[in-house]
Design a protein around this motif. Structure first.
Motif, PDB file in Angstrom:
ATOM      1  N   TYR A   1     -12.712 129.398 -29.387  1.00 24.80           N
ATOM      2  CA  TYR A   1     -12.923 129.116 -28.658  1.00 24.80           C
ATOM      3  C   TYR A   1     -12.802 129.686 -27.580  1.00 24.80           C
ATOM      4  CZ  TYR A   1      -7.553 130.949 -28.007  1.00 24.80           C
ATOM      5  OH  TYR A   1      -6.541 131.277 -27.825  1.00 24.80           O
ATOM      6  N   LEU A   2     -13.092 128.664 -26.165  1.00 26.40           N
ATOM      7  CA  LEU A   2     -13.022 129.119 -24.901  1.00 26.40           C
ATOM      8  C   LEU A   2     -12.945 127.714 -24.001  1.00 26.40           C
ATOM      9  CD1 LEU A   2     -13.701 131.298 -22.872  1.00 26.40           C
ATOM     10  CD2 LEU A   2     -16.300 130.758 -23.309  1.00 26.40           C
ATOM     11  N   GLY A   3     -11.849 128.227 -23.191  1.00 28.83           N
ATOM     12  CA  GLY A   3     -11.363 127.092 -22.218  1.00 28.83           C
ATOM     13  C   GLY A   3     -13.082 127.019 -21.073  1.00 28.83           C
ATOM     14  N   ILE A   4     -13.745 125.613 -20.466  1.00 27.78           N
ATOM     15  CA  ILE A   4     -14.606 125.585 -20.250  1.00 27.78           C
ATOM     16  C   ILE A   4     -14.193 124.759 -18.890  1.00 27.78           C
ATOM     17  CG2 ILE A   4     -16.142 125.634 -22.370  1.00 27.78           C
ATOM     18  CD1 ILE A   4     -17.277 122.735 -21.784  1.00 27.78           C
ATOM     19  N   SER A   5     -13.126 124.197 -18.909  1.00 28.00           N
ATOM     20  CA  SER A   5     -12.403 123.561 -17.819  1.00 28.00           C
ATOM     21  C   SER A   5     -12.592 124.457 -16.313  1.00 28.00           C
ATOM     22  CB  SER A   5     -11.625 122.701 -17.873  1.00 28.00           C
ATOM     23  OG  SER A   5     -10.338 123.619 -17.909  1.00 28.00           O
ATOM     24  N   GLU A   6     -13.194 123.428 -15.136  1.00 24.03           N
ATOM     25  CA  GLU A   6     -13.060 124.290 -14.098  1.00 24.03           C
ATOM     26  C   GLU A   6     -11.500 125.318 -14.032  1.00 24.03           C
ATOM     27  OE1 GLU A   6     -13.706 121.797 -10.917  1.00 24.03           O
ATOM     28  OE2 GLU A   6     -15.567 121.188 -11.395  1.00 24.03           O
ATOM     29  N   VAL A   7     -10.638 124.363 -14.304  1.00 23.33           N
ATOM     30  CA  VAL A   7      -8.712 125.052 -14.477  1.00 23.33           C
ATOM     31  C   VAL A   7      -8.631 125.927 -15.739  1.00 23.33           C
ATOM     32  CG1 VAL A   7      -7.429 123.402 -15.801  1.00 23.33           C
ATOM     33  CG2 VAL A   7      -6.235 125.084 -13.876  1.00 23.33           C
ATOM     34  N   HIS A   8      -8.989 126.064 -16.672  1.00 22.35           N
ATOM     35  CA  HIS A   8      -9.189 127.269 -17.530  1.00 22.35           C
ATOM     36  C   HIS A   8      -9.859 128.662 -17.029  1.00 22.35           C
ATOM     37  CE1 HIS A   8      -7.308 125.625 -21.232  1.00 22.35           C
ATOM     38  NE2 HIS A   8      -6.810 124.997 -20.619  1.00 22.35           N
ATOM     39  N   LEU A   9     -11.167 128.776 -16.276  1.00 29.21           N
ATOM     40  CA  LEU A   9     -12.169 129.096 -15.664  1.00 29.21           C
ATOM     41  C   LEU A   9     -12.047 130.310 -14.610  1.00 29.21           C
ATOM     42  CD1 LEU A   9     -15.547 127.534 -16.166  1.00 29.21           C
ATOM     43  CD2 LEU A   9     -15.102 129.072 -17.671  1.00 29.21           C
ATOM     44  N   ARG A  10     -11.304 129.225 -13.622  1.00 28.88           N
ATOM     45  CA  ARG A  10     -10.768 129.925 -12.152  1.00 28.88           C
ATOM     46  C   ARG A  10      -8.922 129.955 -12.842  1.00 28.88           C
ATOM     47  NH1 ARG A  10      -9.743 125.221  -9.740  1.00 28.88           N
ATOM     48  NH2 ARG A  10      -8.052 125.349  -9.851  1.00 28.88           N
ATOM     49  N   ASP A  11      -7.796 129.489 -13.318  1.00 29.58           N
ATOM     50  CA  ASP A  11      -6.931 130.370 -13.538  1.00 29.58           C
ATOM     51  C   ASP A  11      -6.313 130.820 -14.589  1.00 29.58           C
ATOM     52  OD1 ASP A  11      -6.093 128.675 -10.740  1.00 29.58           O
ATOM     53  OD2 ASP A  11      -5.949 127.053 -11.892  1.00 29.58           O
ATOM     54  N   LYS A  12      -6.790 130.555 -16.183  1.00 23.15           N
ATOM     55  CA  LYS A  12      -6.706 131.579 -17.305  1.00 23.15           C
ATOM     56  C   LYS A  12      -7.777 132.640 -17.043  1.00 23.15           C
ATOM     57  CE  LYS A  12      -7.076 129.656 -21.216  1.00 23.15           C
ATOM     58  NZ  LYS A  12      -7.507 129.120 -22.839  1.00 23.15           N
ATOM     59  N   LEU A  13      -8.915 131.822 -17.475  1.00 23.25           N
ATOM     60  CA  LEU A  13     -10.116 133.443 -17.718  1.00 23.25           C
ATOM     61  C   LEU A  13     -10.324 134.074 -16.393  1.00 23.25           C
ATOM     62  CD1 LEU A  13     -12.138 131.163 -20.216  1.00 23.25           C
ATOM     63  CD2 LEU A  13     -10.216 133.261 -21.105  1.00 23.25           C
ATOM     64  N   ARG A  14     -10.571 133.700 -15.521  1.00 26.30           N
ATOM     65  CA  ARG A  14     -10.309 134.248 -14.151  1.00 26.30           C
ATOM     66  C   ARG A  14     -12.315 135.061 -14.408  1.00 26.30           C
ATOM     67  NH1 ARG A  14      -5.286 137.503 -11.917  1.00 26.30           N
ATOM     68  NH2 ARG A  14      -3.986 135.389 -12.333  1.00 26.30           N
ATOM     69  N   ILE A  15     -13.195 133.922 -15.001  1.00 26.74           N
ATOM     70  CA  ILE A  15     -14.554 134.211 -15.024  1.00 26.74           C
ATOM     71  C   ILE A  15     -15.697 132.890 -14.543  1.00 26.74           C
ATOM     72  CG2 ILE A  15     -14.420 135.336 -17.490  1.00 26.74           C
ATOM     73  CD1 ILE A  15     -14.717 133.554 -19.112  1.00 26.74           C
ATOM     74  N   THR A  16     -16.290 132.904 -14.452  1.00 28.13           N
ATOM     75  CA  THR A  16     -17.243 132.822 -13.584  1.00 28.13           C
ATOM     76  C   THR A  16     -18.176 131.457 -15.225  1.00 28.13           C
ATOM     77  OG1 THR A  16     -19.547 133.924 -13.564  1.00 28.13           O
ATOM     78  CG2 THR A  16     -17.681 133.906 -11.856  1.00 28.13           C
ATOM     79  N   GLN A  17     -18.930 130.518 -14.576  1.00 22.42           N
ATOM     80  CA  GLN A  17     -19.877 129.931 -15.822  1.00 22.42           C
ATOM     81  C   GLN A  17     -20.364 130.775 -16.590  1.00 22.42           C
ATOM     82  OE1 GLN A  17     -20.990 126.215 -13.735  1.00 22.42           O
ATOM     83  NE2 GLN A  17     -19.194 124.961 -14.151  1.00 22.42           N
TER      84      GLN A  17
END
Length: 240
Positions: free
Chosen positions: A121-137
């Motif tokens: 699994y991998l978070g793909i919403s803006e909040v997951h990418l920005r605040d949890k994973l801290r990676i770009t799309q």
């Protein structure tokens, strides 16, 4: 008196016959497969912690019920890893899906358990990418593709979960699904991670993905608003 009542009931036509017409599907009916998450998400409930003996017993019971896939995560702890190994060795009819993050290291843990099915699994919403994973799309797509290709290179079957997909930017969500499809993914899971969708929303979410990939789709629904079962049926009608 009782005999005559029984006779009248037995001789009646099916009172549901017209409702059955409305409920009728087309001739191309499909089998709905059930994936159970008790051994993974069930243990996320506050105060719930199974022993390995209980995990094995639950797996046997689910298999007896006829569940098609049983999900459990070996990366949570060494105890969970031992449970996954033991359950896989039981030779159950259900597929045992070894669940982890979209990381090569998590795939390696599943391989060490002799898994044949894995889930990433991998978070793909803006909040997951920005605040949890801290990676770009773009970094998310690269990580997803790398994970799928790594699993396939080791002979595994893999389901990829677009975590929080119901809140992801639609075009990026579609791009992600296309990317993992091209990488060779076996199934894509469409989760309503925070339980925000209503049945119509789940139908639209699922149909949007169905239009861009022929890969088998799973629906993962939550019951925050009491819509879990309705959302599951909506997803099935939309192509899951």
């Amino acid at each position: 008196m009782f005999i005559s009542v029984t006779f009248v009931i037995d001789s009646m036509e099916n009172p549901n016959r017209y409702a059955d017409i409305y409920n009728e599907y087309d001739s191309n009916q499909k089998k709905i497969s059930i994936l159970d998450s008790t051994l993974r998400e069930g243990e996320q409930h506050p105060g719930v912690s199974f022993t390995n003996k209980q995990r094995i017993q639950i797996a046997w019971m689910l298999d007896y019920f006829g569940v098609d896939q049983i999900e459990i995560s070996p990366v949570v702890s060494e105890d969970h890893k031992k449970a996954v190994r033991t359950i896989i060795k039981q030779g159950l009819s259900a597929d045992i899906v070894s669940h982890g993050r979209a990381l090569r290291s998590d795939i390696d843990v599943s391989l060490d358990c002799d898994a044949t099915w894995v889930a990433a699994y991998l978070g793909i919403s803006e909040v997951h990418l920005r605040d949890k994973l801290r990676i770009t799309q773009q970094e998310a797509i690269e990580r997803a593709v790398d994970t799928v290709e790594y699993a396939k290179s080791h002979g595994l079957k893999i389901r990829f979960t677009i975590e929080d997909g119901s809140r992801a930017e639609p075009k990026f969500m579609e791009k992600m699904c296309r990317a993992v499809t091209e990488a060779g993914v076996d199934r894509i899971s469409l989760p309503d991670t925070v339980g925000i969708l209503r049945p119509r929303g789940m139908y639209n979410f699922t149909s949007k993905v169905r239009k861009i990939t022929d890969v088998a789709l799973d629906a993962h629904v939550h019951n925050d608003m009491g819509f879990a079962l309705a959302n599951a049926f909506a997803a099935c009608e939309a192509g899951a």
